[in-house]
Design a protein around this motif. Structure first.
Motif, PDB file in Angstrom:
ATOM      1  N   VAL A 103       0.777  -1.262   0.009  1.00  0.00           N
ATOM      2  CA  VAL A 103       0.005  -0.026   0.051  1.00  0.00           C
ATOM      3  C   VAL A 103       0.781   1.194   0.055  1.00  0.00           C
ATOM      4  O   VAL A 103       1.852   1.411   0.686  1.00  0.00           O
ATOM      5  N   HIS A 104       0.524   2.051  -0.879  1.00  0.00           N
ATOM      6  CA  HIS A 104       1.447   3.675  -0.762  1.00  0.00           C
ATOM      7  C   HIS A 104       0.121   4.633  -0.532  1.00  0.00           C
ATOM      8  O   HIS A 104       0.840   5.711  -0.293  1.00  0.00           O
ATOM      9  N   SER A 105      -0.865   4.561  -0.553  1.00  0.00           N
ATOM     10  CA  SER A 105      -1.891   5.529  -0.265  1.00  0.00           C
ATOM     11  C   SER A 105      -3.157   5.042   0.183  1.00  0.00           C
ATOM     12  O   SER A 105      -3.749   4.016  -0.352  1.00  0.00           O
TER      13      SER A 105
ATOM     14  N   HIS B  48       2.218  -3.726   9.584  1.00  0.00           N
ATOM     15  CA  HIS B  48       2.747  -2.412   9.845  1.00  0.00           C
ATOM     16  C   HIS B  48       2.206  -1.133   9.197  1.00  0.00           C
ATOM     17  O   HIS B  48       1.796  -0.118   9.944  1.00  0.00           O
ATOM     18  N   ALA B  49       1.702  -1.448   7.969  1.00  0.00           N
ATOM     19  CA  ALA B  49       0.922  -0.236   7.393  1.00  0.00           C
ATOM     20  C   ALA B  49      -0.395  -0.184   8.112  1.00  0.00           C
ATOM     21  O   ALA B  49      -0.765   0.954   8.508  1.00  0.00           O
ATOM     22  N   CYS B  50      -0.925  -1.295   8.345  1.00  0.00           N
ATOM     23  CA  CYS B  50      -2.386  -1.089   9.112  1.00  0.00           C
ATOM     24  C   CYS B  50      -2.230  -0.644  10.701  1.00  0.00           C
ATOM     25  O   CYS B  50      -3.207   0.272  10.828  1.00  0.00           O
ATOM     26  N   THR B  51      -1.446  -0.931  11.311  1.00  0.00           N
ATOM     27  CA  THR B  51      -1.078  -0.585  12.502  1.00  0.00           C
ATOM     28  C   THR B  51      -0.726   0.976  12.698  1.00  0.00           C
ATOM     29  O   THR B  51      -0.984   1.840  13.628  1.00  0.00           O
ATOM     30  N   LEU B  52       0.195   1.411  11.486  1.00  0.00           N
ATOM     31  CA  LEU B  52       0.576   2.855  11.355  1.00  0.00           C
ATOM     32  C   LEU B  52      -0.957   3.798  11.162  1.00  0.00           C
ATOM     33  O   LEU B  52      -0.998   4.792  11.655  1.00  0.00           O
ATOM     34  N   THR B  53      -1.835   2.981  10.436  1.00  0.00           N
ATOM     35  CA  THR B  53      -2.909   3.691  10.107  1.00  0.00           C
ATOM     36  C   THR B  53      -3.799   3.985  11.467  1.00  0.00           C
ATOM     37  O   THR B  53      -4.219   4.857  11.724  1.00  0.00           O
ATOM     38  N   TYR B  54      -3.809   2.977  12.132  1.00  0.00           N
ATOM     39  CA  TYR B  54      -4.512   2.968  13.469  1.00  0.00           C
ATOM     40  C   TYR B  54      -4.023   3.847  14.391  1.00  0.00           C
ATOM     41  O   TYR B  54      -4.668   4.698  14.858  1.00  0.00           O
ATOM     42  N   MET B  55      -2.638   4.183  14.349  1.00  0.00           N
ATOM     43  CA  MET B  55      -1.797   5.119  15.333  1.00  0.00           C
ATOM     44  C   MET B  55      -2.064   6.769  14.527  1.00  0.00           C
ATOM     45  O   MET B  55      -2.358   7.477  15.343  1.00  0.00           O
TER      46      MET B  55
ATOM     47  N   ARG C  74       8.213   4.845   2.474  1.00  0.00           N
ATOM     48  CA  ARG C  74       9.352   4.435   2.517  1.00  0.00           C
ATOM     49  C   ARG C  74       9.102   3.203   3.711  1.00  0.00           C
ATOM     50  O   ARG C  74       8.113   3.162   4.527  1.00  0.00           O
ATOM     51  N   PRO C  75      10.059   1.899   3.507  1.00  0.00           N
ATOM     52  CA  PRO C  75       9.723   0.939   4.474  1.00  0.00           C
ATOM     53  C   PRO C  75       9.833   1.482   5.706  1.00  0.00           C
ATOM     54  O   PRO C  75      10.715   2.349   5.967  1.00  0.00           O
ATOM     55  N   PHE C  76       9.149   1.015   6.960  1.00  0.00           N
ATOM     56  CA  PHE C  76       9.018   1.354   8.100  1.00  0.00           C
ATOM     57  C   PHE C  76       8.628  -0.007   9.043  1.00  0.00           C
ATOM     58  O   PHE C  76       8.044  -1.155   8.591  1.00  0.00           O
ATOM     59  N   ARG C  77       9.095   0.044  10.170  1.00  0.00           N
ATOM     60  CA  ARG C  77       8.259  -0.743  11.398  1.00  0.00           C
ATOM     61  C   ARG C  77       7.670   0.191  12.234  1.00  0.00           C
ATOM     62  O   ARG C  77       8.117   1.025  12.759  1.00  0.00           O
ATOM     63  N   ALA C  78       6.174  -0.418  12.579  1.00  0.00           N
ATOM     64  CA  ALA C  78       5.298   0.522  13.387  1.00  0.00           C
ATOM     65  C   ALA C  78       5.725   0.395  14.873  1.00  0.00           C
ATOM     66  O   ALA C  78       5.282   0.943  15.629  1.00  0.00           O
TER      67      ALA C  78
ATOM     68  N   GLY D  89      15.722  10.092  10.874  1.00  0.00           N
ATOM     69  CA  GLY D  89      15.481  10.864  10.007  1.00  0.00           C
ATOM     70  C   GLY D  89      14.678  10.784   8.798  1.00  0.00           C
ATOM     71  O   GLY D  89      14.549  11.539   7.967  1.00  0.00           O
ATOM     72  N   ARG D  90      14.483   9.521   8.519  1.00  0.00           N
ATOM     73  CA  ARG D  90      13.784   9.219   7.218  1.00  0.00           C
ATOM     74  C   ARG D  90      12.137   9.363   7.179  1.00  0.00           C
ATOM     75  O   ARG D  90      11.641   9.285   8.363  1.00  0.00           O
ATOM     76  N   HIS D  91      11.695  10.050   6.240  1.00  0.00           N
ATOM     77  CA  HIS D  91      10.320  10.346   6.208  1.00  0.00           C
ATOM     78  C   HIS D  91       9.518   9.109   5.713  1.00  0.00           C
ATOM     79  O   HIS D  91       9.665   8.827   4.365  1.00  0.00           O
ATOM     80  N   ILE D  92       8.881   8.642   6.559  1.00  0.00           N
ATOM     81  CA  ILE D  92       8.050   7.387   6.194  1.00  0.00           C
ATOM     82  C   ILE D  92       6.734   7.555   5.852  1.00  0.00           C
ATOM     83  O   ILE D  92       6.204   6.575   4.818  1.00  0.00           O
ATOM     84  N   ALA D  93       5.941   8.692   6.012  1.00  0.00           N
ATOM     85  CA  ALA D  93       4.567   8.579   5.680  1.00  0.00           C
ATOM     86  C   ALA D  93       4.063  10.044   5.827  1.00  0.00           C
ATOM     87  O   ALA D  93       4.626  10.931   6.736  1.00  0.00           O
TER      88      ALA D  93
END
Length: 292
Positions: A63-65, A200-207, A242-246, A275-279
């Motif tokens: 998922v990208h958006s 990880h994308a879904c939990t970032l969405t949750y947060m 960019r790839p990340f870990r929630a 310093g990486r811009h992940i979302a």
């Protein structure tokens, strides 16, 4: 008083909450936590809608958006059915539409786009440089301690997230918040997640829905609840860069470019500790003075 569930146990409960049950090929059923406010938390329904859409996409596409609209308040006492429509599967992109339903009516609509990994141009603005790290900031328990009257049901809710406010949160007492053009918060899941990029994308969405509208109130030194403002999310958009870990720290750097007509717009950038811009997130909310 029952102590809230924290740490890995709370994270495991969140993972279970996001593990939707298949009803048929394009319909998935989500449950609600046993303890919660009367309305379903917006981040939960957005995350579950993304789970549903992602379950119908090849795992090689990430998922990208996503773009969603909250159209009705969700009822915590009822399960939520997510109906997925396969809009398109191209050579590089897949698009899905997820509709969250309760009692035969939609409560949330989401479109999400997924892409295979590709190489190309790469740049981003630098992360803010004047922000203390999460280890230098009070924990959520420390922040909550002076405001027992503001806790309500929150004192017993599970806490799967470790949240460290850089600035005053939006739930302090009226008159205790200084107007500020920014709202910055460090976040991470307070435990470990499996190595599943969709999870990880879904939990970032949750947060991402938790503190974003605080930025609108921050501009005016306003607070949530008695003596302040009540509100609700109207829409939500999130772009994954960019790839990340929630389950690793990220800074949620939020601001509000505009508020008018009882609506406020907030945007947020998420940066890792290196310093990486992940979302990037954007949300408009309905904001009214208490009693209006």
């Amino acid at each position: 008083m029952t102590e809230p569930i924290t740490g890995q146990a709370a994270v495991d409960n969140l993972v279970e909450l996001l593990d939707l049950a298949p009803v048929d090929e394009l319909v998935f059923r989500g449950q609600n936590p046993p303890i919660g406010p009367p309305r379903v938390y917006g981040g939960q329904v957005a995350a579950q809608a993304l789970v549903a859409g992602g379950r119908t996409v090849d795992p090689s596409r990430h998922v990208h958006s996503l773009h969603g609209y909250f159209v009705r308040a969700g009822d915590m006492t009822e399960p939520i059915d997510y109906h997925v429509e396969k809009i398109r599967d191209g050579r590089s992109f897949s698009v899905r539409r997820s509709v969250a339903m309760q009692r035969g009516k939609p409560i949330f609509l989401m479109s999400a786009s997924f892409q295979v990994r590709e190489e190309g141009l790469d740049h981003h603005d630098p992360a803010p440089s004047d922000v203390p790290g999460p280890d230098e900031l009070p924990t959520m328990s420390d922040r909550l301690a002076p405001y027992p009257e503001r806790l309500g049901i929150w004192k017993i809710l599970p806490r799967p997230m470790d949240v460290r406010y850089v600035d005053e949160p939006g739930w302090v007492r009226p008159g205790k918040r200084v107007a500020n053009d920014q709202q910055r918060v460090w976040m991470r899941l307070d435990g470990k997640l499996p190595d599943d990029p969709l999870l990880h994308a879904c939990t970032l969405t949750y947060m991402s829905d938790l503190t974003l509208l605080d930025a609108v109130l921050s501009v005016h030194g306003e607070v949530w609840g008695p003596g302040g403002v009540i509100g609700a999310s109207l829409d939500h958009a999130l772009w994954f860069h960019r790839p990340f870990r929630a389950d690793e720290w990220f800074l949620y750097d939020c601001a509000s470019p505009s508020a008018s007509g009882s609506r406020g717009l907030a945007t947020g950038r998420m940066f890792t500790r290196d310093g990486r811009h992940i979302a990037t997130a954007a949300q408009e909310g309905l904001l009214r003075p208490v009693g209006a």
